[in-house]
Write a protein that holds these residues in place. Structure first.
Motif, PDB file in Angstrom:
ATOM      1  N   GLY A  12      18.216  -6.385 -37.458  1.00 15.23           N
ATOM      2  CA  GLY A  12      17.228  -5.432 -38.419  1.00 15.23           C
ATOM      3  C   GLY A  12      17.159  -4.405 -36.982  1.00 15.23           C
ATOM      4  O   GLY A  12      17.436  -3.234 -37.550  1.00 15.23           O
ATOM      5  N   ALA A  15      19.345  -2.290 -36.020  1.00 18.22           N
ATOM      6  CA  ALA A  15      20.264  -1.230 -36.680  1.00 18.22           C
ATOM      7  C   ALA A  15      19.652   0.096 -37.007  1.00 18.22           C
ATOM      8  O   ALA A  15      20.456   1.459 -37.564  1.00 18.22           O
ATOM      9  CB  ALA A  15      20.649  -2.210 -37.877  1.00 18.22           C
ATOM     10  N   VAL A  18      20.965   2.768 -35.678  1.00 15.96           N
ATOM     11  CA  VAL A  18      22.390   3.065 -35.876  1.00 15.96           C
ATOM     12  C   VAL A  18      21.598   4.278 -36.943  1.00 15.96           C
ATOM     13  O   VAL A  18      22.061   5.331 -37.379  1.00 15.96           O
ATOM     14  CB  VAL A  18      22.690   2.479 -36.464  1.00 15.96           C
ATOM     15  N   ALA A  40      29.327   0.619 -38.415  1.00 18.79           N
ATOM     16  CA  ALA A  40      28.157  -0.497 -38.353  1.00 18.79           C
ATOM     17  C   ALA A  40      28.323  -1.356 -38.862  1.00 18.79           C
ATOM     18  O   ALA A  40      28.241  -2.718 -38.767  1.00 18.79           O
ATOM     19  CB  ALA A  40      26.944   0.807 -38.495  1.00 18.79           C
ATOM     20  N   ALA A  44      28.920  -5.860 -38.000  1.00 19.85           N
ATOM     21  CA  ALA A  44      28.272  -6.507 -38.447  1.00 19.85           C
ATOM     22  C   ALA A  44      29.181  -7.963 -39.544  1.00 19.85           C
ATOM     23  O   ALA A  44      29.294  -8.872 -38.489  1.00 19.85           O
ATOM     24  CB  ALA A  44      27.196  -6.555 -39.389  1.00 19.85           C
TER      25      ALA A  44
END
Length: 268
Positions: A12, A15, A18, A40, A44
């Motif tokens: 996370g 992430a 991103v 993205a 995942a």
């Protein structure tokens, strides 16, 4: 060396990078924020599902299931090849040619590598077969897609030149020869650049993954060299097959240019 476990909250944190990039693209009015977030999310979700499938496949390890996984990967790659072309052949020919070219090249090189070079027992051991086929298909897909897109785009833009050459008595091969060669170069250029930069500009993904998992660098290097060579062979042969068959489809038996066999745009 033990592999360091990663938790979901650590992913996370990655992430958030991103998300920050998506925010920057929005502020810069690039119009890519939504596409970036969707990509993205797909990454995942798709990789998580593939991980679950591979765990099941590794536990079963039977040839029919490995073959089924390979066919599914091939069909999805064929769809991606078709979707990346601005002017694609009508009637499902783009999908068929792309899929057939990848089957002839990527599958044959994968089987040859497994049975002759690596030699696991059995030769279709999922631990080796699926990752190797995935890397070959992914790179071959890129090469074939670029080559077909360059071929159809070149014929579309230079249609008057091609037709003039035909009227002067040239064969269809001669009339579109430079376009075919340019398409083949376009398909081969990414893997040539990757091989030229490997180990100097970048560390390839497979080698990096093996080193992170504790594999000795010398062994990881050998596997990476093998992968790069097989990817080059698969991409090259796949590109040659795709361009040869697709360019022939653009002409009829009387060697007339048939632009009606191309869609006007990717959305047609």
């Amino acid at each position: 060396m033990n592999v360091i476990e990663l938790s979901w909250w650590q992913l996370g944190l990655a992430a958030t990078l991103v998300l920050a990039l998506a925010a920057c693209t929005q502020l810069a009015r690039l119009g890519l924020g939504k596409s970036l977030l969707v990509a993205a999310a797909r990454t995942a979700i798709q990789l998580t599902l593939v991980g679950l499938v591979l765990e099941t496949l590794f536990s079963v390890g039977s040839l029919p299931w490995v073959a089924l996984m390979g066919v599914a990967m091939l069909l999805l790659a064929g769809r991606e090849v078709m979707a990346r072309q601005q002017h694609r052949l009508r009637g499902g020919w783009s999908f068929t040619i792309g899929t057939a070219a990848m089957f002839v090249s990527a599958f044959s090189v994968t089987v040859l590598t497994l049975t002759t070079i690596i030699g696991p027992t059995p030769w279709y051991t999922p631990q080796y077969a699926i990752p190797l086929l995935g890397m070959l298909l992914g790179n071959t897909m890129t090469g074939v897609a670029l080559a077909l897109d360059r071929l159809t785009e070149g014929v579309w833009r230079q249609r008057q030149l091609v037709e003039n050459r035909l009227m002067l008595g040239q064969t269809w091969v001669e009339a579109c020869g430079d376009i075919r060669r340019d398409a083949m170069r376009s398909g081969l250029m990414p893997i040539i650049n990757a091989m030229a930069a490997a180990g100097i500009v970048s560390l390839p993904g497979m080698m990096t993954g093996q080193i992170l998992s504790g594999t000795a660098p010398a062994l990881a290097v050998k596997y990476q060299i093998l992968i790069m060579f097989t990817i080059a062979a698969g991409t090259g042969f796949g590109t040659f097959v795709a361009v040869s068959v697709a360019s022939r489809r653009l002409f009829d038996r009387r060697e007339r240019l048939r632009l009606d066999r191309l869609t006007g745009s990717a959305g047609d």
